[in-house]
Design a protein around this motif. Structure first.
Motif, short mmCIF file in Angstrom:
data_model
loop_
_atom_site.label_atom_id
_atom_site.label_comp_id
_atom_site.label_asym_id
_atom_site.label_seq_id
_atom_site.Cartn_x
_atom_site.Cartn_y
_atom_site.Cartn_z
N VAL A 3 -2.31 -7.38 -21.71
CA VAL A 3 -1.18 -6.74 -21.03
C VAL A 3 0.13 -7.09 -21.72
N ALA A 4 0.36 -8.38 -21.99
CA ALA A 4 1.63 -8.81 -22.59
C ALA A 4 1.83 -8.25 -23.99
N GLY A 5 0.76 -7.84 -24.63
CA GLY A 5 0.87 -7.22 -25.94
C GLY A 5 1.41 -5.81 -25.88
N VAL A 6 1.47 -5.23 -24.67
CA VAL A 6 1.90 -3.84 -24.52
C VAL A 6 3.18 -3.71 -23.70
N VAL A 7 3.25 -4.41 -22.59
CA VAL A 7 4.42 -4.34 -21.68
C VAL A 7 4.78 -5.75 -21.23
N PRO A 8 6.01 -5.93 -20.71
CA PRO A 8 6.35 -7.25 -20.15
C PRO A 8 5.42 -7.59 -19.00
N LEU A 9 5.15 -8.88 -18.85
CA LEU A 9 4.21 -9.34 -17.83
C LEU A 9 4.84 -10.46 -17.02
N LEU A 10 4.74 -10.35 -15.71
CA LEU A 10 5.19 -11.39 -14.79
C LEU A 10 3.96 -11.87 -14.03
N PRO A 52 10.70 -1.87 -14.11
CA PRO A 52 9.61 -1.09 -13.51
C PRO A 52 8.41 -0.89 -14.42
N GLN A 53 8.60 -0.99 -15.74
CA GLN A 53 7.48 -0.81 -16.66
C GLN A 53 6.62 -2.07 -16.76
N ALA A 54 7.12 -3.19 -16.29
CA ALA A 54 6.38 -4.45 -16.39
C ALA A 54 5.18 -4.48 -15.44
#
Length: 182
Positions: free
Chosen positions: A72-79, A19-21
Protein backbone atom coordinates in the motif's frame (compact mmCIF):
# COMPACT_ATOMS: atom_id res chain seq x y z
CA UNK A 1 -12.12 13.84 25.75
CA UNK A 2 -9.63 11.08 26.48
CA UNK A 3 -6.90 9.62 24.28
CA UNK A 4 -9.31 7.53 22.20
CA UNK A 5 -11.51 10.54 21.51
CA UNK A 6 -8.48 12.58 20.42
CA UNK A 7 -7.35 9.71 18.23
CA UNK A 8 -10.76 9.50 16.51
CA UNK A 9 -10.59 13.23 15.81
CA UNK A 10 -7.05 12.85 14.41
CA UNK A 11 -8.12 10.01 12.07
CA UNK A 12 -11.12 12.01 10.80
CA UNK A 13 -8.91 15.04 10.16
CA UNK A 14 -6.27 12.91 8.40
CA UNK A 15 -8.90 11.36 6.13
CA UNK A 16 -10.20 14.80 5.18
CA UNK A 17 -6.70 16.16 4.61
CA UNK A 18 -5.46 13.15 2.61
CA UNK A 19 -8.50 11.47 1.02
CA UNK A 20 -6.31 9.37 -1.28
CA UNK A 21 -4.47 7.82 1.67
CA UNK A 22 -5.30 4.39 3.02
CA UNK A 23 -6.06 4.32 6.72
CA UNK A 24 -5.77 1.12 8.73
CA UNK A 25 -7.34 1.59 12.16
CA UNK A 26 -7.88 -0.90 14.96
CA UNK A 27 -8.38 -0.89 18.69
CA UNK A 28 -6.90 -3.67 20.79
CA UNK A 29 -9.30 -5.19 23.27
CA UNK A 30 -8.30 -6.93 26.47
CA UNK A 31 -10.75 -9.76 25.73
CA UNK A 32 -8.90 -10.60 22.51
CA UNK A 33 -5.40 -10.90 23.99
CA UNK A 34 -5.48 -14.71 23.83
CA UNK A 35 -6.41 -14.80 20.15
CA UNK A 36 -3.16 -14.62 18.14
CA UNK A 37 -3.16 -12.12 15.29
CA UNK A 38 -6.54 -10.57 16.12
CA UNK A 39 -5.38 -6.97 16.04
CA UNK A 40 -3.53 -7.46 12.75
CA UNK A 41 -6.67 -9.03 11.22
CA UNK A 42 -8.65 -5.95 12.34
CA UNK A 43 -6.05 -3.65 10.77
CA UNK A 44 -5.97 -5.59 7.50
CA UNK A 45 -9.76 -5.41 7.30
CA UNK A 46 -9.32 -1.78 6.22
CA UNK A 47 -6.74 -2.52 3.53
CA UNK A 48 -7.51 -2.73 -0.18
CA UNK A 49 -8.41 -6.34 -0.98
CA UNK A 50 -5.75 -6.50 -3.68
CA UNK A 51 -3.03 -5.83 -1.09
CA UNK A 52 -4.08 -8.49 1.41
CA UNK A 53 -2.65 -12.01 0.97
CA UNK A 54 -5.28 -14.70 0.54
CA UNK A 55 -6.33 -16.37 3.77
CA UNK A 56 -5.08 -19.74 2.54
CA UNK A 57 -1.53 -18.39 2.10
CA UNK A 58 0.44 -19.54 5.15
CA UNK A 59 2.04 -16.36 6.51
CA UNK A 60 2.53 -15.34 10.10
CA UNK A 61 0.84 -12.14 11.16
CA UNK A 62 4.07 -10.09 11.07
CA UNK A 63 4.70 -11.11 7.46
CA UNK A 64 1.08 -10.41 6.52
CA UNK A 65 1.11 -6.93 8.07
CA UNK A 66 4.48 -5.94 6.62
CA UNK A 67 3.53 -7.27 3.19
CA UNK A 68 0.32 -5.24 3.09
CA UNK A 69 2.00 -2.11 4.44
CA UNK A 70 4.76 -2.30 1.82
CA UNK A 71 2.27 -2.87 -1.03
CA UNK A 72 0.00 0.00 0.00
CA UNK A 73 2.70 2.52 1.00
CA UNK A 74 4.40 1.94 -2.33
CA UNK A 75 1.34 3.40 -4.09
CA UNK A 76 -0.43 5.85 -1.75
CA UNK A 77 0.20 7.41 1.67
CA UNK A 78 -0.61 5.04 4.51
CA UNK A 79 -1.76 5.77 8.05
CA UNK A 80 -1.68 2.86 10.52
CA UNK A 81 -3.43 3.60 13.81
CA UNK A 82 -3.64 1.32 16.83
CA UNK A 83 -5.57 2.39 19.90
CA UNK A 84 -4.80 0.69 23.21
CA UNK A 85 -1.81 -0.98 21.56
CA UNK A 86 -0.59 -2.44 24.85
CA UNK A 87 -3.70 -4.63 25.01
CA UNK A 88 -2.93 -6.35 21.70
CA UNK A 89 -2.24 -10.07 21.54
CA UNK A 90 1.42 -11.12 21.53
CA UNK A 91 1.57 -11.99 17.82
CA UNK A 92 0.10 -8.61 16.88
CA UNK A 93 2.48 -6.83 19.25
CA UNK A 94 5.42 -8.51 17.51
CA UNK A 95 4.04 -7.39 14.14
CA UNK A 96 3.66 -3.82 15.43
CA UNK A 97 7.24 -3.95 16.69
CA UNK A 98 8.51 -4.98 13.27
CA UNK A 99 6.49 -2.20 11.63
CA UNK A 100 7.60 0.61 13.94
CA UNK A 101 11.21 -0.49 13.77
CA UNK A 102 11.36 0.36 10.08
CA UNK A 103 8.15 1.70 8.52
CA UNK A 104 8.20 2.06 4.73
CA UNK A 105 8.40 5.55 3.22
CA UNK A 106 4.98 7.16 3.04
CA UNK A 107 3.77 5.43 6.22
CA UNK A 108 2.73 7.11 9.44
CA UNK A 109 2.23 4.77 12.39
CA UNK A 110 0.32 6.06 15.41
CA UNK A 111 0.22 3.90 18.53
CA UNK A 112 -1.84 4.97 21.49
CA UNK A 113 -1.22 3.40 24.87
CA UNK A 114 -1.29 3.99 28.56
CA UNK A 115 2.30 4.81 29.53
CA UNK A 116 2.32 2.60 32.61
CA UNK A 117 1.65 -0.46 30.45
CA UNK A 118 4.48 0.13 27.93
CA UNK A 119 7.13 -1.71 29.93
CA UNK A 120 5.63 -5.14 29.24
CA UNK A 121 4.89 -4.99 25.52
CA UNK A 122 6.58 -6.95 22.77
CA UNK A 123 6.83 -3.95 20.43
CA UNK A 124 8.91 -1.96 22.93
CA UNK A 125 12.17 -3.02 21.26
CA UNK A 126 10.96 -1.69 17.92
CA UNK A 127 10.15 1.62 19.57
CA UNK A 128 13.65 1.91 20.99
CA UNK A 129 15.43 0.88 17.77
CA UNK A 130 13.73 3.55 15.65
CA UNK A 131 15.41 6.85 16.53
CA UNK A 132 13.00 8.90 14.38
CA UNK A 133 9.95 8.16 16.52
CA UNK A 134 8.23 10.91 18.44
CA UNK A 135 6.49 10.30 21.71
CA UNK A 136 3.63 12.55 22.74
CA UNK A 137 2.46 12.30 26.32
CA UNK A 138 -0.89 13.67 27.37
CA UNK A 139 -0.83 15.12 30.85
CA UNK A 140 -3.79 14.51 33.14
CA UNK A 141 -6.36 17.27 33.35
CA UNK A 142 -5.75 19.92 35.96
CA UNK A 143 -8.53 21.21 38.21
CA UNK A 144 -8.80 24.26 35.91
CA UNK A 145 -9.21 22.05 32.81
CA UNK A 146 -11.79 19.92 34.63
CA UNK A 147 -13.62 23.10 35.62
CA UNK A 148 -13.69 24.23 31.97
CA UNK A 149 -14.90 20.81 30.81
CA UNK A 150 -17.74 20.81 33.34
CA UNK A 151 -18.82 24.30 32.34
CA UNK A 152 -18.80 23.31 28.66
CA UNK A 153 -20.75 20.09 29.13
CA UNK A 154 -23.25 20.73 31.88
CA UNK A 155 -25.61 23.46 32.98
CA UNK A 156 -24.41 23.73 36.59
CA UNK A 157 -24.85 26.20 39.39
CA UNK A 158 -21.74 28.40 39.12
CA UNK A 159 -21.11 28.13 42.85
CA UNK A 160 -20.85 24.31 42.67
CA UNK A 161 -18.41 24.04 39.77
CA UNK A 162 -15.06 24.71 41.54
CA UNK A 163 -15.64 22.15 44.31
CA UNK A 164 -17.04 19.58 41.87
CA UNK A 165 -14.12 20.10 39.49
CA UNK A 166 -11.63 19.62 42.31
CA UNK A 167 -13.33 16.45 43.55
CA UNK A 168 -13.71 14.89 40.09
CA UNK A 169 -10.14 15.72 39.13
CA UNK A 170 -8.87 14.00 42.29
CA UNK A 171 -11.19 10.99 42.09
CA UNK A 172 -10.65 10.40 38.35
CA UNK A 173 -6.91 11.13 38.44
CA UNK A 174 -7.33 13.84 35.80
CA UNK A 175 -8.48 11.35 33.16
CA UNK A 176 -10.81 13.38 30.91
CA UNK A 177 -12.69 10.31 29.66
CA UNK A 178 -13.54 9.30 33.22
CA UNK A 179 -14.47 12.87 34.15
CA UNK A 180 -16.72 13.18 31.10
CA UNK A 181 -18.61 9.97 31.84
CA UNK A 182 -19.21 10.75 35.50
Amino acid sequence: MGKSHLLEHFVRAARLEQPQAVTLVARALDGERRQPGTLVRHLLGGAPATAVPRADEPEDCTSRLLSVVRKVAGVVPLLVVVDDATLADDASQEAIGALVQSPPAGTLVVLVARPLMLSDVKFRGGLHRNTTLRRVSLAPFTVAATDALLRALLPLDEALVPALASRLCDERLGNPALIETT
